[in-house]
Enzyme design. Structure first.
Site, mmCIF file in Angstrom:
data_model
loop_
_atom_site.group_PDB
_atom_site.id
_atom_site.type_symbol
_atom_site.label_atom_id
_atom_site.label_comp_id
_atom_site.label_asym_id
_atom_site.label_seq_id
_atom_site.Cartn_x
_atom_site.Cartn_y
_atom_site.Cartn_z
ATOM 1 N N PHE A 128 0.845 -1.202 0.000
ATOM 2 C CA PHE A 128 0.000 0.000 0.000
ATOM 3 C C PHE A 128 0.879 1.250 0.000
ATOM 4 C CE2 PHE A 128 -2.515 -3.187 2.341
ATOM 5 C CZ PHE A 128 -3.745 -3.113 1.701
ATOM 6 N N ASP A 129 0.485 2.238 -0.788
ATOM 7 C CA ASP A 129 1.021 3.584 -0.630
ATOM 8 C C ASP A 129 0.321 4.178 0.600
ATOM 9 O OD1 ASP A 129 2.048 6.183 -1.094
ATOM 10 O OD2 ASP A 129 0.318 6.700 -2.330
ATOM 11 N N GLY A 130 0.874 5.278 1.134
ATOM 12 C CA GLY A 130 0.278 5.875 2.331
ATOM 13 C C GLY A 130 -0.809 6.891 2.022
ATOM 14 N N PHE A 182 -0.853 -0.894 -4.577
ATOM 15 C CA PHE A 182 -1.859 0.170 -4.678
ATOM 16 C C PHE A 182 -1.200 1.536 -4.487
ATOM 17 C CE2 PHE A 182 -4.321 -3.498 -3.029
ATOM 18 C CZ PHE A 182 -5.344 -3.549 -3.962
ATOM 19 N N ASP A 197 -1.737 6.077 -5.550
ATOM 20 C CA ASP A 197 -2.574 7.102 -6.190
ATOM 21 C C ASP A 197 -1.790 7.902 -7.220
ATOM 22 O OD1 ASP A 197 -2.270 10.169 -4.485
ATOM 23 O OD2 ASP A 197 -1.072 8.395 -4.042
#
Length: 312
Positions: free
Chosen positions: A178-180, A291, A293
């Protein structure tokens, strides 16, 4: 709410309880490589596409970007049931498709060919198939269609856009990165950064250090994954989760770590990249899905053959 036009229950797979399972919905173009067929659909229309799918219904479709992720999820189910055959907290996979049931026969046959444990195939004729996600208890939705993903996120379902790419199938256990900010966490700090630059973002983080960061669009999915992860000791877990964030560890890492602790979300490893490219670290982790954004990070991941999903 009306059921989709046609739901095919896969009787070869043990049906899960949607109130306890972690339900993942994937579209056919996320799980299989249907780029040629999709091109045919756009250029020649639905009838020609249906004719092609019927003529090739016994020819398995090649794996798509989310394929290895779904296989790894099955492995986790197997490990959970080995340790407790009565366990109901399992992954449940359903396919959401805009195919008609007749052109969908190839999808079902392909899943069977690869031994994918998909419990339901939902063939939806509506333009917006995401209206059925909540009624199936979906916790994560993966699609190759941006409008679908945006609609799902608006409906409060964790969702991400999958780009078609050649994927090396990584080995087990299931590894999720995961990105933060704007993925696990809200984009509050990102917004300050856009408005006030790095110095403003650092000041904001220092002032807010004791207060957990807001929830991002994938928090609910990550929490359910974490709950399953806790059934196993650190060494024997068939699930590994990672945080790979552009934040710097020195100035902005503390609040992120405190937030994860506050949420009770177990993360196996955290990498604070301080704006450096994420590709090299992802190539080392070899996740089943990443994942983020940021489209530049997705591109970097694709360049090293990592299956990626964009959270718009």
């Amino acid at each position: 709410m009306a059921e989709p036009e046609s739901t095919v229950i896969n009787t070869n797979v043990k049906q899960k309880d949607p109130s306890t399972a972690l339900v993942i919905a994937v579209t056919t173009r996320a799980i299989f490589n249907l780029e040629e067929e999709h091109k045919l659909y756009l250029e020649k229309g639905k009838d020609e596409y249906t004719r092609h799918q019927l003529a090739n219904q016994d020819k398995p479709l090649p794996p798509g970007t989310a394929f290895a992720f779904i296989q790894a999820v099955q492995y986790v189910n197997k490990k959970i049931l080995e340790s407790n055959p009565a366990e109901r907290d399992l992954f449940d996979i359903l396919v959401l498709s805009n195919n008609s049931p007749e052109s969908g026969a190839r999808i079902i046959n392909s899943a069977k060919h690869y031994g994918l444990e998909i419990s339901k195939f939902c063939f939806v004729s509506d333009e917006d198939s995401t209206q059925y996600l909540k009624s199936h208890g979906v916790k994560l939705f993966l699609s190759a269609d941006r409008t679908d993903v945006c609609n799902a996120l608006r409906r409060g379902v964790s969702a991400a856009l999958v780009f078609q790419q050649e994927v090396q199938a990584p080995s087990t256990p299931l590894r999720v990165v995961f990105d933060g900010d704007a993925v696990l966490f809200s984009d509050e700090t990102d917004q300050i950064f856009q408005e006030q630059g790095l110095e403003g973002a650092l000041q904001y983080e220092r002032a807010m250090e004791a207060i957990p960061i807001g929830e991002g669009p994938l928090k609910a999915f990550a929490m359910h994954l974490g709950k399953m992860r806790k059934k196993f000791g650190q060494e024997k877990s068939p699930i590994r989760t990672y945080l790979v964030t552009a934040r710097s560890g020195r100035d902005m890492g503390i609040r992120a770590i405190k937030t994860l602790r506050e949420w009770g979300l177990p993360i196996d490893e955290a990498f604070f990249m301080d704006g450096a490219p994420k590709g090299p670290i992802l190539a080392q982790i070899q996740p089943h899905i990443f994942f983020d954004d940021g489209l530049h990070n997705i591109q970097g991941a694709q360049n090293v053959g990592v299956p990626s999903a964009w959270v718009p």
